[in-house]
Enzyme design. Sequence first.
Site, PDB file in Angstrom:
ATOM      1  N   GLY A 137      39.929 -34.091  59.113  1.00 34.29           N
ATOM      2  CA  GLY A 137      41.173 -34.006  58.365  1.00 34.29           C
ATOM      3  C   GLY A 137      40.928 -34.303  56.897  1.00 34.29           C
ATOM      4  O   GLY A 137      39.843 -34.782  56.526  1.00 34.29           O
ATOM      5  N   GLN A 170      42.700 -37.027  48.342  1.00 34.86           N
ATOM      6  CA  GLN A 170      41.232 -37.049  48.393  1.00 34.86           C
ATOM      7  C   GLN A 170      40.601 -36.009  47.479  1.00 34.86           C
ATOM      8  O   GLN A 170      39.431 -36.128  47.128  1.00 34.86           O
ATOM      9  CB  GLN A 170      40.738 -36.847  49.831  1.00 34.86           C
ATOM     10  N   CYS A 204      35.600 -41.534  57.148  1.00 32.66           N
ATOM     11  CA  CYS A 204      36.458 -40.913  56.140  1.00 32.66           C
ATOM     12  C   CYS A 204      35.576 -40.234  55.113  1.00 32.66           C
ATOM     13  O   CYS A 204      34.571 -40.816  54.682  1.00 32.66           O
ATOM     14  CB  CYS A 204      37.331 -41.973  55.480  1.00 32.66           C
ATOM     15  N   LEU A 205      35.948 -39.034  54.712  1.00 34.32           N
ATOM     16  CA  LEU A 205      35.155 -38.307  53.720  1.00 34.32           C
ATOM     17  C   LEU A 205      35.141 -39.030  52.370  1.00 34.32           C
ATOM     18  O   LEU A 205      34.256 -38.799  51.557  1.00 34.32           O
ATOM     19  CB  LEU A 205      35.693 -36.881  53.554  1.00 34.32           C
ATOM     20  N   HIS A 228      45.583 -41.722  60.313  1.00 34.33           N
ATOM     21  CA  HIS A 228      44.567 -41.897  59.275  1.00 34.33           C
ATOM     22  C   HIS A 228      44.906 -41.045  58.040  1.00 34.33           C
ATOM     23  O   HIS A 228      44.892 -41.554  56.903  1.00 34.33           O
ATOM     24  CB  HIS A 228      43.185 -41.507  59.840  1.00 34.33           C
ATOM     25  N   GLU A 229      45.214 -39.759  58.279  1.00 34.21           N
ATOM     26  CA  GLU A 229      45.482 -38.872  57.132  1.00 34.21           C
ATOM     27  C   GLU A 229      46.746 -39.294  56.393  1.00 34.21           C
ATOM     28  O   GLU A 229      46.777 -39.280  55.154  1.00 34.21           O
ATOM     29  CB  GLU A 229      45.583 -37.413  57.592  1.00 34.21           C
ATOM     30  N   HIS A 236      46.487 -42.006  53.864  1.00 36.43           N
ATOM     31  CA  HIS A 236      46.018 -41.620  52.525  1.00 36.43           C
ATOM     32  C   HIS A 236      47.192 -41.381  51.572  1.00 36.43           C
ATOM     33  O   HIS A 236      47.036 -41.506  50.356  1.00 36.43           O
ATOM     34  CB  HIS A 236      45.192 -40.333  52.591  1.00 36.43           C
TER      35      HIS A 236
HETATM   36 NI    NI Z   1      40.152 -40.291  55.317  1.00 38.02          NI
END
Ligand code: NI
Length: 181
Positions: free
Chosen positions: A49, A54, A102-103, A144-145, A148
């Site tokens: 995701g 991000q 997480c990216l 999680h997303e 953000h």
């Molecule tokens: Ni993340």
Amino acid sequence: MSVRHILKMGEPLLFNIAQSVPSEEIHSPTVQSLIQDMLDTMHAANGAGLAAPQIGVSQQIVVFGFEKNQRYPEELPVPQTILINPIITPLGDLQESGWEGCLSVPGLRGQVPRYLKIRYQGLNQYGDIIDRVVEGFHARVVQHECDHLIGILYPMRVKDFTQFGFTEVLFPDLHINDQQD
Ligand code: NI
């Protein structure tokens, strides 16, 4: 259309509250190309995701979903979804701990408690309503997303720091490009 640079934890923008997207703007070229960039960036990084902050855009848009994900090989598929202005309602008090990466936090994983079952609502890329009840990893990814969008990165939810560390140590058999973890 283009793979964008992913901001890493420490960038102030990642801790901001994202703005909601006016529904009449969803069809605009700006929002549509942002969504395409998010999908391209998520796919290029093999992410489960990605949230707009991000890639440096503080707006309430997240994308997620995969058939099979090399970063989370044990998990069931999650339908590819574009979710705008999301609202999450936990269904029940039950939480479950599970591994997350997480990216924006490359190379690390941690155990994070999340609601097992949630309802989520929002709009898709066409402005149509999404209203789903989900559980397990699907519910985890959405939580999680959407975190953000309120300036929360998963390490901020880790309770037990003995369950937080480097992916290559915790999951030595997981062969992923860890600079993009
Ligand atoms: Ni993340």
